[in-house]
Write a protein that holds these residues in place. Structure first.
Motif, PDB file in Angstrom:
ATOM      1  N   ILE A 148      -5.737   1.656  -8.414  1.00  0.00           N
ATOM      2  CA  ILE A 148      -5.698   3.077  -8.098  1.00  0.00           C
ATOM      3  C   ILE A 148      -7.099   3.476  -7.673  1.00  0.00           C
ATOM      4  O   ILE A 148      -8.042   3.413  -8.461  1.00  0.00           O
ATOM      5  N   ASP A 149      -7.236   3.840  -6.396  1.00  0.00           N
ATOM      6  CA  ASP A 149      -8.547   4.204  -5.861  1.00  0.00           C
ATOM      7  C   ASP A 149      -9.018   5.556  -6.399  1.00  0.00           C
ATOM      8  O   ASP A 149      -8.206   6.396  -6.814  1.00  0.00           O
TER       9      ASP A 149
ATOM     10  N   ASN B  94      -3.334  -7.009 -13.763  1.00  0.00           N
ATOM     11  CA  ASN B  94      -4.270  -5.994 -14.235  1.00  0.00           C
ATOM     12  C   ASN B  94      -3.982  -4.646 -13.603  1.00  0.00           C
ATOM     13  O   ASN B  94      -3.518  -4.565 -12.469  1.00  0.00           O
ATOM     14  N   LEU B  95      -4.293  -3.614 -14.348  1.00  0.00           N
ATOM     15  CA  LEU B  95      -4.197  -2.251 -13.851  1.00  0.00           C
ATOM     16  C   LEU B  95      -5.626  -1.749 -13.715  1.00  0.00           C
ATOM     17  O   LEU B  95      -6.293  -1.501 -14.714  1.00  0.00           O
ATOM     18  N   ASN B  96      -6.118  -1.684 -12.473  1.00  0.00           N
ATOM     19  CA  ASN B  96      -7.501  -1.294 -12.195  1.00  0.00           C
ATOM     20  C   ASN B  96      -7.506   0.151 -11.738  1.00  0.00           C
ATOM     21  O   ASN B  96      -7.105   0.455 -10.622  1.00  0.00           O
ATOM     22  N   ASN B  97      -7.974   1.021 -12.603  1.00  0.00           N
ATOM     23  CA  ASN B  97      -7.898   2.453 -12.340  1.00  0.00           C
ATOM     24  C   ASN B  97      -9.275   3.045 -12.080  1.00  0.00           C
ATOM     25  O   ASN B  97     -10.102   3.123 -12.970  1.00  0.00           O
ATOM     26  N   SER B  98      -9.488   3.479 -10.843  1.00  0.00           N
ATOM     27  CA  SER B  98     -10.689   4.253 -10.511  1.00  0.00           C
ATOM     28  C   SER B  98     -10.316   5.694 -10.225  1.00  0.00           C
ATOM     29  O   SER B  98     -11.160   6.503  -9.883  1.00  0.00           O
ATOM     30  N   GLY B  99      -9.035   6.001 -10.324  1.00  0.00           N
ATOM     31  CA  GLY B  99      -8.523   7.337 -10.038  1.00  0.00           C
ATOM     32  C   GLY B  99      -8.051   8.027 -11.295  1.00  0.00           C
ATOM     33  O   GLY B  99      -8.799   8.166 -12.260  1.00  0.00           O
TER      34      GLY B  99
ATOM     35  N   VAL C 109       0.846  -1.184   0.000  1.00  0.00           N
ATOM     36  CA  VAL C 109       0.000   0.000   0.000  1.00  0.00           C
ATOM     37  C   VAL C 109       0.885   1.238   0.000  1.00  0.00           C
ATOM     38  O   VAL C 109       1.809   1.353   0.812  1.00  0.00           O
ATOM     39  N   TRP C 110       0.603   2.157  -0.908  1.00  0.00           N
ATOM     40  CA  TRP C 110       1.326   3.419  -0.986  1.00  0.00           C
ATOM     41  C   TRP C 110       0.950   4.272   0.228  1.00  0.00           C
ATOM     42  O   TRP C 110      -0.219   4.486   0.507  1.00  0.00           O
TER      43      TRP C 110
ATOM     44  N   VAL D  55      -0.398  -3.987  -5.763  1.00  0.00           N
ATOM     45  CA  VAL D  55      -0.192  -2.618  -5.292  1.00  0.00           C
ATOM     46  C   VAL D  55      -1.539  -1.913  -5.158  1.00  0.00           C
ATOM     47  O   VAL D  55      -2.392  -2.035  -6.037  1.00  0.00           O
ATOM     48  N   LEU D  56      -1.693  -1.174  -4.076  1.00  0.00           N
ATOM     49  CA  LEU D  56      -2.867  -0.331  -3.868  1.00  0.00           C
ATOM     50  C   LEU D  56      -2.398   1.108  -3.695  1.00  0.00           C
ATOM     51  O   LEU D  56      -1.569   1.397  -2.822  1.00  0.00           O
TER      52      LEU D  56
END
Length: 185
Positions: A100-101, A119-124, A49-50, A76-77
């Motif tokens: 990415i939240d 996967n690269l899951n981008n909500s940001g 987590v960043w 990674v979160l």
């Protein structure tokens, strides 16, 4: 908080740290003596987590909650609310799954290269001025239907199982398919 096995700390946000994995039970007792227990299993202890408390540098271990920079096996979160948002600048970076939240930003500078194995899951928000390589062994999806992504510089597909685009993107630099296929989802 009582842990049956291991030592852990629970923050006021409910984040459990200091637990190395496996199955355990947490029992919470409030100030009136009422208690409740939950048993759970940590499946992925490689989640990084960043924290973003030191700088924007992706490669600085002090910016990661566990004090470790992600590797090809790390999920990674990137949560919202960090003092500094992460930036991949100069040094190459690698991760497995990246989330990415909403409200968070990940920046890949022009001199940066980012290799994503899952996967690269981008909500940001993704700012992709460098080179992004999608190189998993299973089909990957990119860039995440909910988030925003500006013009990308370079995108490399190196995945024999293929990559599915789940949102329109604009590539200002180079699109290179070295292995697999690129399809619209």
């Amino acid at each position: 908080v009582l842990f049956r096995s291991g030592v852990a700390t629970v923050s006021n946000t409910g984040l459990v740290t200091g637990f190395t994995g496996g199955t355990t039970t947490i029992t919470y007792t409030d100030n009136l003596g009422c208690s409740s227990s939950i048993t759970f299993t940590v499946i992925n202890n490689d989640l990084l987590v960043w924290g973003g408390t030191t700088s924007t540098s992706w490669s600085d271990p002090a910016n990661w909650v566990k004090g470790s920079v992600p590797t090809a096996q790390s999920d990674v979160l990137i949560p919202s609310g960090s003092f500094y948002n992460p930036q991949i600048d100069g040094a190459d970076a690698t991760a497995f799954n990246v989330t990415i939240d909403a409200g968070a930003t990940l920046t890949l500078s022009r001199s940066g290269a980012f290799n994503v194995k899952g996967n690269l899951n981008n909500s940001g928000n993704l700012v992709m001025d460098g080179t992004l390589e999608l190189s998993g062994s299973l089909q990957q999806s990119f860039p995440g239907a909910a988030g925003t992504i500006g013009n990308m510089n370079n995108l490399t597909i190196n995945n024999s199982a293929g990559v599915v685009l789940n949102k329109n993107i604009a590539i200002a630099g180079r699109l290179e398919v070295t292995s697999g296929s690129l399809s619209l989802g």
